[in-house]
Design a protein around this motif. Structure first.
Motif, PDB file in Angstrom:
ATOM      1  N   PHE A  34       0.922  -1.162   0.132  1.00  0.00           N
ATOM      2  CA  PHE A  34      -0.258  -0.039  -0.003  1.00  0.00           C
ATOM      3  C   PHE A  34       0.866   1.205   0.149  1.00  0.00           C
ATOM      4  O   PHE A  34       0.609   2.253  -0.937  1.00  0.00           O
ATOM      5  CB  PHE A  34      -0.773  -0.035   1.283  1.00  0.00           C
ATOM      6  CG  PHE A  34      -1.654   1.300   1.392  1.00  0.00           C
ATOM      7  CD1 PHE A  34      -2.591   1.611   0.550  1.00  0.00           C
ATOM      8  CD2 PHE A  34      -1.026   2.149   2.421  1.00  0.00           C
ATOM      9  CE1 PHE A  34      -3.285   2.740   0.792  1.00  0.00           C
ATOM     10  CE2 PHE A  34      -1.716   3.579   2.649  1.00  0.00           C
ATOM     11  CZ  PHE A  34      -2.905   3.728   1.833  1.00  0.00           C
ATOM     12  N   PHE A  35       1.809   1.265   1.038  1.00  0.00           N
ATOM     13  CA  PHE A  35       2.842   2.486   0.951  1.00  0.00           C
ATOM     14  C   PHE A  35       3.531   2.594  -0.461  1.00  0.00           C
ATOM     15  O   PHE A  35       3.642   3.643  -0.903  1.00  0.00           O
ATOM     16  CB  PHE A  35       3.513   2.174   2.047  1.00  0.00           C
ATOM     17  CG  PHE A  35       3.152   2.757   3.404  1.00  0.00           C
ATOM     18  CD1 PHE A  35       3.329   4.396   3.514  1.00  0.00           C
ATOM     19  CD2 PHE A  35       2.613   2.091   4.224  1.00  0.00           C
ATOM     20  CE1 PHE A  35       2.897   4.815   4.957  1.00  0.00           C
ATOM     21  CE2 PHE A  35       2.174   2.559   5.690  1.00  0.00           C
ATOM     22  CZ  PHE A  35       2.391   3.907   5.828  1.00  0.00           C
ATOM     23  N   THR A  36       3.845   1.455  -0.781  1.00  0.00           N
ATOM     24  CA  THR A  36       4.693   1.716  -2.126  1.00  0.00           C
ATOM     25  C   THR A  36       3.864   2.159  -3.225  1.00  0.00           C
ATOM     26  O   THR A  36       4.188   3.003  -4.138  1.00  0.00           O
ATOM     27  CB  THR A  36       5.273   0.127  -2.576  1.00  0.00           C
ATOM     28  OG1 THR A  36       5.987  -0.331  -1.524  1.00  0.00           O
ATOM     29  CG2 THR A  36       6.124   0.369  -3.867  1.00  0.00           C
ATOM     30  N   ILE A  37       2.612   1.740  -3.284  1.00  0.00           N
ATOM     31  CA  ILE A  37       1.748   2.085  -4.586  1.00  0.00           C
ATOM     32  C   ILE A  37       1.333   3.546  -4.339  1.00  0.00           C
ATOM     33  O   ILE A  37       1.290   4.599  -5.229  1.00  0.00           O
ATOM     34  CB  ILE A  37       0.382   1.230  -4.594  1.00  0.00           C
ATOM     35  CG1 ILE A  37       0.627  -0.109  -4.913  1.00  0.00           C
ATOM     36  CG2 ILE A  37      -0.542   1.887  -5.721  1.00  0.00           C
ATOM     37  CD1 ILE A  37      -0.503  -1.156  -4.970  1.00  0.00           C
ATOM     38  N   PHE A  38       1.367   3.711  -3.149  1.00  0.00           N
ATOM     39  CA  PHE A  38       0.735   5.395  -2.621  1.00  0.00           C
ATOM     40  C   PHE A  38       2.130   6.348  -2.941  1.00  0.00           C
ATOM     41  O   PHE A  38       1.657   7.364  -3.696  1.00  0.00           O
ATOM     42  CB  PHE A  38       0.608   5.357  -1.226  1.00  0.00           C
ATOM     43  CG  PHE A  38       0.231   6.833  -0.842  1.00  0.00           C
ATOM     44  CD1 PHE A  38      -0.849   7.416  -1.110  1.00  0.00           C
ATOM     45  CD2 PHE A  38       1.270   7.476  -0.009  1.00  0.00           C
ATOM     46  CE1 PHE A  38      -1.309   8.822  -0.779  1.00  0.00           C
ATOM     47  CE2 PHE A  38       0.945   8.815   0.412  1.00  0.00           C
ATOM     48  CZ  PHE A  38      -0.340   9.416   0.043  1.00  0.00           C
ATOM     49  N   THR A  39       3.295   6.018  -2.679  1.00  0.00           N
ATOM     50  CA  THR A  39       4.366   6.887  -2.923  1.00  0.00           C
ATOM     51  C   THR A  39       4.544   7.091  -4.355  1.00  0.00           C
ATOM     52  O   THR A  39       4.968   7.917  -4.939  1.00  0.00           O
ATOM     53  CB  THR A  39       5.461   6.657  -2.034  1.00  0.00           C
ATOM     54  OG1 THR A  39       5.918   4.971  -2.348  1.00  0.00           O
ATOM     55  CG2 THR A  39       5.316   6.842  -0.612  1.00  0.00           C
ATOM     56  N   THR A  40       4.596   5.748  -5.089  1.00  0.00           N
ATOM     57  CA  THR A  40       4.807   5.652  -6.594  1.00  0.00           C
ATOM     58  C   THR A  40       3.709   6.655  -7.206  1.00  0.00           C
ATOM     59  O   THR A  40       4.186   7.468  -8.257  1.00  0.00           O
ATOM     60  CB  THR A  40       4.718   4.376  -7.051  1.00  0.00           C
ATOM     61  OG1 THR A  40       5.612   3.493  -6.577  1.00  0.00           O
ATOM     62  CG2 THR A  40       4.792   4.256  -8.388  1.00  0.00           C
ATOM     63  N   ILE A  41       2.389   6.574  -6.825  1.00  0.00           N
ATOM     64  CA  ILE A  41       1.484   7.293  -7.460  1.00  0.00           C
ATOM     65  C   ILE A  41       1.668   8.913  -7.359  1.00  0.00           C
ATOM     66  O   ILE A  41       1.711   9.478  -8.191  1.00  0.00           O
ATOM     67  CB  ILE A  41      -0.070   7.097  -7.005  1.00  0.00           C
ATOM     68  CG1 ILE A  41      -0.188   5.613  -7.537  1.00  0.00           C
ATOM     69  CG2 ILE A  41      -1.305   8.261  -7.711  1.00  0.00           C
ATOM     70  CD1 ILE A  41      -1.568   4.996  -6.744  1.00  0.00           C
ATOM     71  N   VAL A  42       2.089   9.298  -5.999  1.00  0.00           N
ATOM     72  CA  VAL A  42       2.536  10.555  -5.862  1.00  0.00           C
ATOM     73  C   VAL A  42       3.758  11.090  -6.692  1.00  0.00           C
ATOM     74  O   VAL A  42       3.570  12.085  -7.076  1.00  0.00           O
ATOM     75  CB  VAL A  42       3.036  10.834  -4.283  1.00  0.00           C
ATOM     76  CG1 VAL A  42       3.191  12.188  -3.896  1.00  0.00           C
ATOM     77  CG2 VAL A  42       1.486  10.795  -3.249  1.00  0.00           C
ATOM     78  N   ALA A  43       4.864  10.046  -6.820  1.00  0.00           N
ATOM     79  CA  ALA A  43       5.911  10.522  -7.739  1.00  0.00           C
ATOM     80  C   ALA A  43       5.613  10.762  -8.764  1.00  0.00           C
ATOM     81  O   ALA A  43       6.020  11.678  -9.553  1.00  0.00           O
ATOM     82  CB  ALA A  43       6.985   9.439  -7.326  1.00  0.00           C
ATOM     83  N   ILE A  44       4.729   9.902  -9.556  1.00  0.00           N
ATOM     84  CA  ILE A  44       4.293   9.954 -10.835  1.00  0.00           C
ATOM     85  C   ILE A  44       3.345  11.288 -11.266  1.00  0.00           C
ATOM     86  O   ILE A  44       3.673  12.049 -12.219  1.00  0.00           O
ATOM     87  CB  ILE A  44       3.424   8.599 -11.434  1.00  0.00           C
ATOM     88  CG1 ILE A  44       4.224   7.530 -11.406  1.00  0.00           C
ATOM     89  CG2 ILE A  44       2.498   8.866 -12.629  1.00  0.00           C
ATOM     90  CD1 ILE A  44       3.244   6.172 -11.613  1.00  0.00           C
ATOM     91  N   TYR A  45       2.601  11.526 -10.107  1.00  0.00           N
ATOM     92  CA  TYR A  45       1.785  12.942 -10.152  1.00  0.00           C
ATOM     93  C   TYR A  45       2.839  14.099 -10.434  1.00  0.00           C
ATOM     94  O   TYR A  45       2.791  14.779 -11.170  1.00  0.00           O
ATOM     95  CB  TYR A  45       0.758  12.951  -9.118  1.00  0.00           C
ATOM     96  CG  TYR A  45       0.080  14.267  -9.280  1.00  0.00           C
ATOM     97  CD1 TYR A  45      -1.016  14.377 -10.143  1.00  0.00           C
ATOM     98  CD2 TYR A  45       0.501  14.984  -8.314  1.00  0.00           C
ATOM     99  CE1 TYR A  45      -1.662  15.656 -10.022  1.00  0.00           C
ATOM    100  CE2 TYR A  45      -0.129  16.465  -8.425  1.00  0.00           C
ATOM    101  CZ  TYR A  45      -1.237  16.669  -9.210  1.00  0.00           C
ATOM    102  OH  TYR A  45      -1.794  17.714  -8.976  1.00  0.00           O
ATOM    103  N   TYR A  46       3.651  14.085  -9.482  1.00  0.00           N
ATOM    104  CA  TYR A  46       4.525  15.187  -9.222  1.00  0.00           C
ATOM    105  C   TYR A  46       5.453  15.132 -10.458  1.00  0.00           C
ATOM    106  O   TYR A  46       5.843  16.441 -11.056  1.00  0.00           O
ATOM    107  CB  TYR A  46       5.567  14.891  -8.159  1.00  0.00           C
ATOM    108  CG  TYR A  46       6.757  15.800  -7.911  1.00  0.00           C
ATOM    109  CD1 TYR A  46       6.439  17.121  -7.610  1.00  0.00           C
ATOM    110  CD2 TYR A  46       8.094  15.638  -8.126  1.00  0.00           C
ATOM    111  CE1 TYR A  46       7.456  18.164  -7.567  1.00  0.00           C
ATOM    112  CE2 TYR A  46       9.037  16.565  -8.217  1.00  0.00           C
ATOM    113  CZ  TYR A  46       8.582  17.674  -7.803  1.00  0.00           C
ATOM    114  OH  TYR A  46       9.661  18.853  -7.552  1.00  0.00           O
TER     115      TYR A  46
END
Length: 292
Positions: A34-46
């Motif tokens: 969950f944390f990995t998916i969350f931070t990856t989505i945030v990184a992609i958005y950024y």
């Protein structure tokens, strides 16, 4: 009274071995995912919200003087110093380093910005292209220098084994991409022109000094040596006037970039994945610790 040192047994019940750590990570694998998916989505958005960056590159080689010119190159190099590149196949690293150092100086860049009138280009968001005037007030020269300097990179080419160098300009405004290549090529031309001017001025000053010394001496041998040195200085001026690529010879000029640099996007996403795994594992170990 002497006090005896007391030794207490170490409680190893709270120590976490690698096997137990692995079991904890497997137990809370969904939390880590969950944390990995969350931070990856945030990184992609950024990464996707970052402005597009384009880069124009000029590939250069050290300037080479043809040895067939009949000039005593060693004497010329000694008299001119760092302002003149004399090469027998080696890279003029000292001359290149000096040119790259001058490239990032305030005096050089401010003069270049004024002579080429590129303030409206680098501050395009503050320039009214229809009325040809500034929207508010004209940016200061020092602000133009700081912004333009941050766009420029120069140095040895990282992938070249032939001792080539490159000058890069990074650009964020897609509406003026046609100007970025011209500016990059013009910067190299300005470096060569200024190096030629310095060499000519140094040679002319040397000639004036040698002529004064010639008038003072009556020794024939000294007069012959001074005449020879004056001739070498005149040859320096001649070579400087006929050679355009004085410090750098352009191997591949910059062209208008058609693709943006996307390396940073993959780096940001990779960092997001690593941070997700790290924070997820940290939370898993912390939860297991407090539960036990």
């Amino acid at each position: 009274m002497d006090q005896k040192t007391q030794y207490y047994p170490i409680d190893k019940s709270n120590e976490l071995s690698l096997i137990e750590l692995w079991k904890v990570l497997v137990k809370y694998k969904f939390l880590i995912i969950f944390f990995t998916i969350f931070t990856t989505i945030v990184a992609i958005y950024y990464a996707l919200t970052l402005p597009a960056v384009y880069r124009a590159e000029v590939l250069m080689a050290p300037s080479v003087v043809n040895n067939s010119s009949g000039v005593n190159h060693n004497s010329i190099a000694a008299m001119v110093g760092e302002s003149f590149v004399v090469s027998d196949g080696a890279s003029g690293s000292a001359e290149e380093s000096e040119a790259f150092a001058r490239l990032k100086t305030r005096t050089f860049l401010i003069n270049y910005i004024k002579e080429n009138d590129i303030k409206p280009i680098i501050f395009s968001d503050q320039w009214n292209t229809v009325e040809k005037k500034w929207i508010n007030k004209e940016p200061r020269d020092i602000d133009a220098f700081r912004l333009f300097s941050s766009m420029i990179e120069a140095g040895p080419h990282p992938k070249s084994r032939a001792k080539l160098s490159s000058l890069w300009i990074t650009w964020k405004n897609p509406k003026s991409l046609d100007k970025i290549a011209a500016i990059a090529n013009s910067l190299v031309e300005s470096l060569n022109i200024q190096a030629k001017q310095r060499a000519i001025i140094d040679a002319e000053n040397s000639i004036l000094f040698l002529k004064k010394e010639l008038e003072k001496t009556i020794i024939l041998d000294f007069q012959v040596i001074i005449h020879s040195m004056i001739e070498e200085q005149m040859q320096i001026i001649m070579l400087a006037n006929v050679k355009d690529d004085f410090i750098f010879e352009v191997i591949d000029p910059a062209i208008t970039p058609d693709n943006m640099e996307d390396n940073r996007i993959s780096v940001i996403i990779f960092i997001g994945i690593i941070l997700g795994i790290f924070f997820g594992s940290f939370m898993a170990v912390s939860i297991n610790f407090f539960k036990s």
